[in-house]
Design a protein around this motif. Structure first.
Motif, mmCIF file in Angstrom:
data_model
loop_
_atom_site.group_PDB
_atom_site.id
_atom_site.type_symbol
_atom_site.label_atom_id
_atom_site.label_comp_id
_atom_site.label_asym_id
_atom_site.label_seq_id
_atom_site.Cartn_x
_atom_site.Cartn_y
_atom_site.Cartn_z
ATOM 1 N N GLY A 5 8.321 -55.646 -92.199
ATOM 2 C CA GLY A 5 7.725 -55.477 -91.037
ATOM 3 C C GLY A 5 8.626 -55.334 -89.645
ATOM 4 N N LYS A 6 7.869 -55.662 -88.588
ATOM 5 C CA LYS A 6 9.053 -55.372 -87.221
ATOM 6 C C LYS A 6 9.422 -56.812 -87.021
ATOM 7 C CE LYS A 6 4.954 -55.689 -84.574
ATOM 8 N NZ LYS A 6 3.821 -55.748 -83.322
ATOM 9 N N VAL A 7 10.652 -56.753 -86.465
ATOM 10 C CA VAL A 7 12.191 -57.458 -86.430
ATOM 11 C C VAL A 7 12.242 -58.252 -84.925
ATOM 12 C CG1 VAL A 7 14.317 -58.691 -87.476
ATOM 13 C CG2 VAL A 7 13.056 -57.093 -89.122
ATOM 14 N N TYR A 8 12.265 -59.548 -85.118
ATOM 15 C CA TYR A 8 12.358 -59.739 -83.574
ATOM 16 C C TYR A 8 13.418 -61.340 -83.517
ATOM 17 C CZ TYR A 8 8.599 -57.663 -82.065
ATOM 18 O OH TYR A 8 7.197 -56.680 -82.066
ATOM 19 N N ARG A 9 14.456 -61.137 -82.319
ATOM 20 C CA ARG A 9 15.409 -62.435 -82.145
ATOM 21 C C ARG A 9 15.151 -62.389 -80.804
ATOM 22 N NH1 ARG A 9 18.315 -59.261 -78.714
ATOM 23 N NH2 ARG A 9 19.554 -57.928 -79.184
ATOM 24 N N PRO A 10 15.862 -63.813 -80.512
ATOM 25 C CA PRO A 10 15.895 -64.043 -79.216
ATOM 26 C C PRO A 10 17.777 -63.394 -78.606
ATOM 27 C CG PRO A 10 15.546 -65.751 -80.512
ATOM 28 C CD PRO A 10 15.584 -64.917 -81.653
ATOM 29 N N TRP A 11 17.033 -62.590 -77.084
ATOM 30 C CA TRP A 11 18.183 -61.453 -76.805
ATOM 31 C C TRP A 11 19.735 -62.672 -76.956
ATOM 32 C CZ3 TRP A 11 14.698 -63.859 -73.444
ATOM 33 C CH2 TRP A 11 14.828 -64.747 -72.356
ATOM 34 N N PRO A 12 19.763 -64.338 -76.501
ATOM 35 C CA PRO A 12 20.950 -64.200 -76.530
ATOM 36 C C PRO A 12 21.674 -64.277 -78.112
ATOM 37 C CG PRO A 12 19.093 -66.117 -75.366
ATOM 38 C CD PRO A 12 18.200 -64.793 -76.033
ATOM 39 N N GLU A 13 20.689 -64.064 -79.246
ATOM 40 C CA GLU A 13 21.397 -64.127 -80.275
ATOM 41 C C GLU A 13 21.839 -62.358 -80.861
ATOM 42 O OE1 GLU A 13 21.836 -66.282 -82.654
ATOM 43 O OE2 GLU A 13 21.363 -68.044 -81.051
ATOM 44 N N PHE A 14 22.022 -61.794 -79.506
ATOM 45 C CA PHE A 14 21.776 -60.629 -79.671
ATOM 46 C C PHE A 14 23.344 -59.992 -80.692
ATOM 47 C CE2 PHE A 14 25.264 -61.026 -76.258
ATOM 48 C CZ PHE A 14 26.009 -59.864 -77.036
ATOM 49 N N LYS A 15 24.130 -60.760 -80.978
ATOM 50 C CA LYS A 15 25.371 -61.098 -81.720
ATOM 51 C C LYS A 15 25.777 -61.761 -83.273
ATOM 52 C CE LYS A 15 29.124 -60.701 -78.295
ATOM 53 N NZ LYS A 15 30.312 -60.780 -77.800
ATOM 54 N N SER A 16 24.114 -62.502 -83.701
ATOM 55 C CA SER A 16 23.725 -62.546 -85.042
ATOM 56 C C SER A 16 23.379 -61.887 -85.782
ATOM 57 C CB SER A 16 23.182 -63.804 -84.670
ATOM 58 O OG SER A 16 23.196 -64.569 -83.517
ATOM 59 N N ILE A 17 23.984 -62.622 -87.481
ATOM 60 C CA ILE A 17 23.006 -61.900 -88.356
ATOM 61 C C ILE A 17 21.777 -62.272 -88.580
ATOM 62 C CG2 ILE A 17 25.008 -61.316 -89.640
ATOM 63 C CD1 ILE A 17 25.304 -63.427 -91.626
ATOM 64 N N LEU A 18 21.007 -61.065 -89.053
ATOM 65 C CA LEU A 18 19.411 -61.795 -89.048
ATOM 66 C C LEU A 18 18.742 -61.939 -90.545
ATOM 67 C CD1 LEU A 18 17.897 -60.093 -86.228
ATOM 68 C CD2 LEU A 18 18.927 -62.100 -85.766
ATOM 69 N N ILE A 19 18.109 -63.441 -91.233
ATOM 70 C CA ILE A 19 18.600 -63.610 -92.178
ATOM 71 C C ILE A 19 16.589 -63.874 -92.432
ATOM 72 C CG2 ILE A 19 17.895 -64.721 -94.782
ATOM 73 C CD1 ILE A 19 21.005 -63.103 -94.040
ATOM 74 N N GLN A 20 16.294 -63.094 -92.965
ATOM 75 C CA GLN A 20 14.604 -63.009 -92.555
ATOM 76 C C GLN A 20 14.040 -64.066 -94.043
ATOM 77 O OE1 GLN A 20 12.535 -59.617 -92.966
ATOM 78 N NE2 GLN A 20 11.445 -60.109 -92.136
ATOM 79 N N TYR A 62 33.906 -61.495 -91.012
ATOM 80 C CA TYR A 62 33.815 -62.049 -90.656
ATOM 81 C C TYR A 62 32.159 -62.348 -89.499
ATOM 82 C CZ TYR A 62 35.032 -65.273 -86.616
ATOM 83 O OH TYR A 62 35.154 -66.198 -85.559
ATOM 84 N N VAL A 63 31.302 -63.723 -89.390
ATOM 85 C CA VAL A 63 29.943 -63.806 -89.217
ATOM 86 C C VAL A 63 30.641 -65.208 -88.540
ATOM 87 C CG1 VAL A 63 27.686 -64.368 -89.619
ATOM 88 C CG2 VAL A 63 28.859 -63.176 -90.729
ATOM 89 N N GLU A 64 29.482 -64.975 -87.095
ATOM 90 C CA GLU A 64 29.882 -66.182 -85.774
ATOM 91 C C GLU A 64 28.838 -66.684 -85.713
ATOM 92 O OE1 GLU A 64 32.074 -66.124 -81.989
ATOM 93 O OE2 GLU A 64 34.189 -64.948 -82.698
ATOM 94 N N SER A 65 27.686 -66.031 -86.032
ATOM 95 C CA SER A 65 26.444 -66.713 -85.541
ATOM 96 C C SER A 65 25.039 -66.168 -87.129
ATOM 97 C CB SER A 65 25.792 -66.424 -84.190
ATOM 98 O OG SER A 65 26.123 -65.459 -83.760
ATOM 99 N N ILE A 66 24.385 -66.723 -86.736
ATOM 100 C CA ILE A 66 23.314 -66.381 -87.867
ATOM 101 C C ILE A 66 22.096 -67.206 -87.435
ATOM 102 C CG2 ILE A 66 22.467 -66.796 -90.361
ATOM 103 C CD1 ILE A 66 25.093 -67.691 -91.016
ATOM 104 N N PHE A 67 20.598 -66.317 -87.268
ATOM 105 C CA PHE A 67 19.657 -65.942 -86.844
ATOM 106 C C PHE A 67 19.011 -66.678 -88.199
ATOM 107 C CE2 PHE A 67 15.629 -65.486 -84.729
ATOM 108 C CZ PHE A 67 15.454 -67.262 -83.625
ATOM 109 N N LEU A 68 17.960 -66.897 -88.116
ATOM 110 C CA LEU A 68 17.218 -66.804 -89.099
ATOM 111 C C LEU A 68 15.178 -66.994 -88.645
ATOM 112 C CD1 LEU A 68 17.273 -70.243 -91.139
ATOM 113 C CD2 LEU A 68 18.354 -68.557 -90.872
ATOM 114 N N ILE A 69 14.922 -65.691 -89.422
ATOM 115 C CA ILE A 69 13.699 -65.186 -89.092
ATOM 116 C C ILE A 69 12.701 -65.098 -89.778
ATOM 117 C CG2 ILE A 69 14.668 -63.609 -86.951
ATOM 118 C CD1 ILE A 69 13.921 -61.549 -89.434
#
Length: 290
Positions: A5-20, A62-69
């Motif tokens: 489906g559609k995937v969203y993340r907050p704009w401050p997380e633009f460099k993060s990898i996203l884990i659904q 190399y991953v600095e930040s991770i965001f869970l959706i």
């Protein structure tokens, strides 16, 4: 890595990898939002999440930040989230931050001890939608949350040591309740003192209940001047240390930085815009879909 489906993340997380981690939003009644109208809430199978984490490791050296959706990952069971966080920390030892979406009521549905477990397992920050501190506005947008819920949830997150970014929406009170909305929102921010805040101007999303309310004349959009006045009031009255992500694409004066250090400068920009920008007197707010 697989996304549904559609995937969203907050704009401050633009460099993060996203884990659904979850699908959709467990509330999904907010009148202004259409983010997750394409799916029903579900916690993903843990094996699928683990597989995606391993695939992300292959793809990203190399991953600095991770965001869970998706919408409010904190609604998942604590033991499930602990497995995900442990896997992330062992797979990406270099990561400096792990964040997720959480409803403020999701904090309340856990114990402080459980929240501390999540913090100790690697959870650094949660993004939560305040939207408004005004009781009537919260009822009108069908948020299923009261000001008391906000205060309680934020207190629990603070006690657990989880940083929170609270987002809220200029103009959500409409033309008739603009000042009540911003005064109550400012008051509750001063009470809860989130580590970061992210205001954005109201944008009517296609297909939402709010869009229909606008078409029927039940919700009258605020003017640009009202939206600027709301930000003016906010900056005049905030009284705690926080980081201000006021750079959403819909905001008339994009600006971000630490408060109170930048507070006077931000307020001056708003005042100058009110004085000098002809469109500030326009009768209709100009914003765009998310």
């Amino acid at each position: 890595m697989r996304y549904e489906g559609k995937v969203y993340r907050p704009w401050p997380e633009f460099k993060s990898i996203l884990i659904q981690t979850t699908l959709g939003c467990s509330i999904n009644t907010c009148t202004f939002c259409s983010m997750f109208d394409d799916k029903r809430f579900k916690v993903r199978d843990i094996a699928d999440v683990m597989h995606d984490i391993e695939q992300a490791r292959i793809m990203h050296p190399y991953v600095e930040s991770i965001f869970l959706i998706d919408g409010n990952v904190m609604a998942a069971r604590t033991d499930y989230l602990l497995q995900v966080l442990t896997k992330l920390k062992t797979t990406f030892p270099e990561a400096q931050q792990i964040s997720l979406y959480s409803g403020l009521n999701d904090f309340r549905r856990k114990t402080v001890a459980q929240l501390k477990e999540l913090k100790d397992a690697g959870l650094d920050m949660a993004y939560s939608g305040l939207e408004s501190g005004d009781r009537l506005v919260l009822e009108n947008i069908q948020k299923r949350m009261t000001p008391e819920h906000v205060i309680e949830g934020m207190a629990m997150a603070k006690e657990a040591g989880i940083d929170v970014l609270l987002s809220f929406i200029f103009g959500l009170g409409g033309r008739e309740r603009s000042m009540e909305h911003i005064k109550a929102t400012t008051d509750i921010l001063n009470i809860t003192q989130p580590e970061q805040i992210a205001p954005m101007a109201l944008a009517i999303q296609p297909g939402t209940v709010l869009e229909q309310e606008v078409k029927r004349g039940e919700f009258i959009m605020p003017t640009q001047l009202q939206v600027l006045k709301e930000e003016q009031y906010l900056l005049e009255n905030l009284n705690f240390d926080t980081y201000y992500f006021g750079d959403h694409g819909n905001n008339m004066v994009p600006q971000k930085g630490a408060l109170p250090q930048m507070q006077t400068a931000f307020l001056n920009r708003i005042n100058q815009t009110i004085e000098r920008l002809p469109s500030a007197k326009d009768n209709v707010i100009q914003t765009f879909s998310w």
